[in-house]
Design an enzyme around this catalytic site. Structure first.
Site, short mmCIF file in Angstrom:
data_model
loop_
_atom_site.label_atom_id
_atom_site.label_comp_id
_atom_site.label_asym_id
_atom_site.label_seq_id
_atom_site.Cartn_x
_atom_site.Cartn_y
_atom_site.Cartn_z
N HIS A 27 13.22 5.14 -4.92
CA HIS A 27 14.11 6.14 -5.52
C HIS A 27 15.33 5.42 -6.08
O HIS A 27 16.43 5.51 -5.54
CB HIS A 27 14.50 7.16 -4.45
CG HIS A 27 15.13 8.42 -4.96
ND1 HIS A 27 15.64 8.56 -6.25
CD2 HIS A 27 15.36 9.61 -4.33
CE1 HIS A 27 16.13 9.78 -6.38
NE2 HIS A 27 15.97 10.43 -5.24
N ARG A 33 9.84 12.82 -11.25
CA ARG A 33 9.60 12.74 -9.80
C ARG A 33 8.17 13.15 -9.56
O ARG A 33 7.69 14.15 -10.13
CB ARG A 33 10.55 13.66 -9.04
CG ARG A 33 10.17 13.79 -7.57
CD ARG A 33 11.22 14.49 -6.77
NE ARG A 33 12.40 13.65 -6.60
CZ ARG A 33 13.44 13.96 -5.84
NH1 ARG A 33 13.45 15.10 -5.17
NH2 ARG A 33 14.47 13.15 -5.74
N ARG A 52 19.51 17.97 -6.03
CA ARG A 52 20.52 17.05 -6.55
C ARG A 52 20.01 16.17 -7.67
O ARG A 52 20.67 15.98 -8.69
CB ARG A 52 21.03 16.11 -5.44
CG ARG A 52 22.19 16.64 -4.67
CD ARG A 52 22.11 16.11 -3.25
NE ARG A 52 20.94 16.70 -2.63
CZ ARG A 52 20.96 17.86 -1.96
NH1 ARG A 52 22.09 18.48 -1.78
NH2 ARG A 52 19.86 18.37 -1.46
N THR A 53 18.85 15.58 -7.48
CA THR A 53 18.41 14.59 -8.46
C THR A 53 18.18 15.25 -9.82
O THR A 53 18.71 14.80 -10.83
CB THR A 53 17.13 13.88 -7.97
OG1 THR A 53 17.40 13.32 -6.68
CG2 THR A 53 16.73 12.76 -8.92
N LYS A 100 -3.69 22.16 -14.48
CA LYS A 100 -5.00 22.32 -15.13
C LYS A 100 -5.81 21.04 -15.08
O LYS A 100 -6.91 20.97 -15.61
CB LYS A 100 -4.81 22.70 -16.60
CG LYS A 100 -4.01 23.97 -16.85
CD LYS A 100 -3.87 24.18 -18.36
CE LYS A 100 -2.98 25.36 -18.68
NZ LYS A 100 -2.69 25.42 -20.13
C1 NCD Z 1 15.97 12.22 -1.21
C2 NCD Z 1 14.58 12.10 -1.81
O1 NCD Z 1 14.18 12.96 -2.59
O2 NCD Z 1 13.96 11.10 -1.49
N1 NCD Z 1 16.72 13.26 -1.79
C3 NCD Z 1 17.45 12.99 -2.91
O3 NCD Z 1 16.92 12.66 -3.95
N2 NCD Z 1 18.80 13.05 -2.81
C4 NCD Z 1 15.99 12.27 0.27
C5 NCD Z 1 15.17 13.31 0.98
O4 NCD Z 1 14.51 14.15 0.36
O5 NCD Z 1 15.22 13.30 2.20
#
Ligand code: NCD
Length: 304
Positions: free
Chosen positions: A129, A101, A51-52, A80
């Protein structure tokens, strides 16, 4: 140049404006279709995501911009041995904005010092997040019409769940928000959040292991996945993974206008049968993620 590393980097007023913009995008998408023409978003994902990352990419495309990036550390030069600082210094020459991320807490902050373009924290380890929190806030505002005067229950892995940490921080700035923390003893909210956020801001909160007793009071129930990838050993994960499983029966004692959220992915903690309940809003929440990220990109790129 502004980055978004922690949800508290945004004032309450800025968050309100992002929510207003997202609602306007939902109502009038055509108005925004060319706003980022000629701009590029880089998505640097050193950890799995559906999703993100894809909502960021869809957001940029729907603004008329373009996207480049990678979706696993293995396919980047970090495999590397390149440092985050060097990687983003170079990516900043190629893109106008970066969403990152990373499994290491603080990596996006380091990136923001080195990139030369705005950096968005798309999840750093078990820490924060903030764009999930914007998604959550937009959903709560659309469903409940307010962000104050709410009793919000968080259930599951409150220790490693970074979405929980960021959302607690955001909610702590609204009037009369009560927090109910439901988790196994091993997975309670980190001490620093209790001290520096909940206690420091005099937020009414309770910690319990019992979801049932908390249920009738809740306006929002925020379910979370037990974060397997953060555990030191698999036995602990297996022991704790099914601590809470939301079923239609458990929801019988909940308010009629409860709003059930989950950042997703879901593993086992919400039975599929709950999806039919009109109070289940987690897929709507995932949909909202694209619109609030569109609003955020516009803000950080300073597009009118
Ligand atoms: C979450 C995350 O990555 O922290 N997912 C997301 O971004 N919607 C929650 C999770 O992974 O449980």
């Amino acid at each position: 140049m502004k980055s978004l590393i922690d949800i508290l980097d945004l004032s309450v007023n800025e968050i309100d404006n992002l929510i207003d913009t997202a609602n306007d995008i939902i109502a009038n998408p055509e108005k925004y279709a060319h706003k980022c023409q000629g701009k590029k978003l880089a998505t640097l994902f050193f950890e799995p995501s559906t999703r993100t990352r894809l909502s960021f990419e869809a957001a940029m495309y729907e603004l008329g911009g373009n996207v480049l990036g990678f979706s696993e550390a293995q396919s980047s030069s970090s495999s590397k041995g390149e440092s985050v600082a060097d990687t983003v210094k170079v990516v900043g020459y190629y893109a106008d904005i970066i969403a990152m991320r990373h499994p290491k807490e603080g990596a996006p902050l380091v990136a923001s010092y080195n990139a030369g373009v705005p950096v968005i924290n798309a999840g750093d380890g078990g820490h924060n997040h903030p764009t999930q929190t914007l998604t959550d806030l937009l959903t709560i505002k659309r469903e409940k019409g307010r962000l104050d005067n709410l009793t919000v229950g968080f259930c599951g892995d409150l220790k490693f769940g970074r979405t929980v940490h960021s959302l607690i921080g955001a909610l702590s700035r609204y009037e009369n928000v009560k927090i109910v923390l439901v988790s196994p003893k091993e997975l309670t909210v980190p001490e620093y959040i209790k001290k520096e956020v909940l206690e420091a801001k005099n937020i009414e909160f309770i910690e319990t292991t019992d979801l049932e007793s908390a249920m009738p009071d809740l306006d929002i129930l925020y379910m979370t996945r037990v974060q397997r990838e953060r555990f030191f050993n698999e036995q602990d994960y297996i022991r704790l993974k099914d601590s809470y499983i939301l079923t239609p029966e458990k929801l019988e004692i909940a308010k009629n206008d409860l709003c059930i959220l989950h950042p997703l992915p879901r593993v086992n903690e919400i039975k599929v049968a709950v999806d039919k309940d009109s109070r289940a809003k987690y897929f709507e929440q995932a949909k909202n993620g694209k619109y609030i990220r569109m609003a955020l990109i516009l803000k950080l790129l300073e597009v009118e």
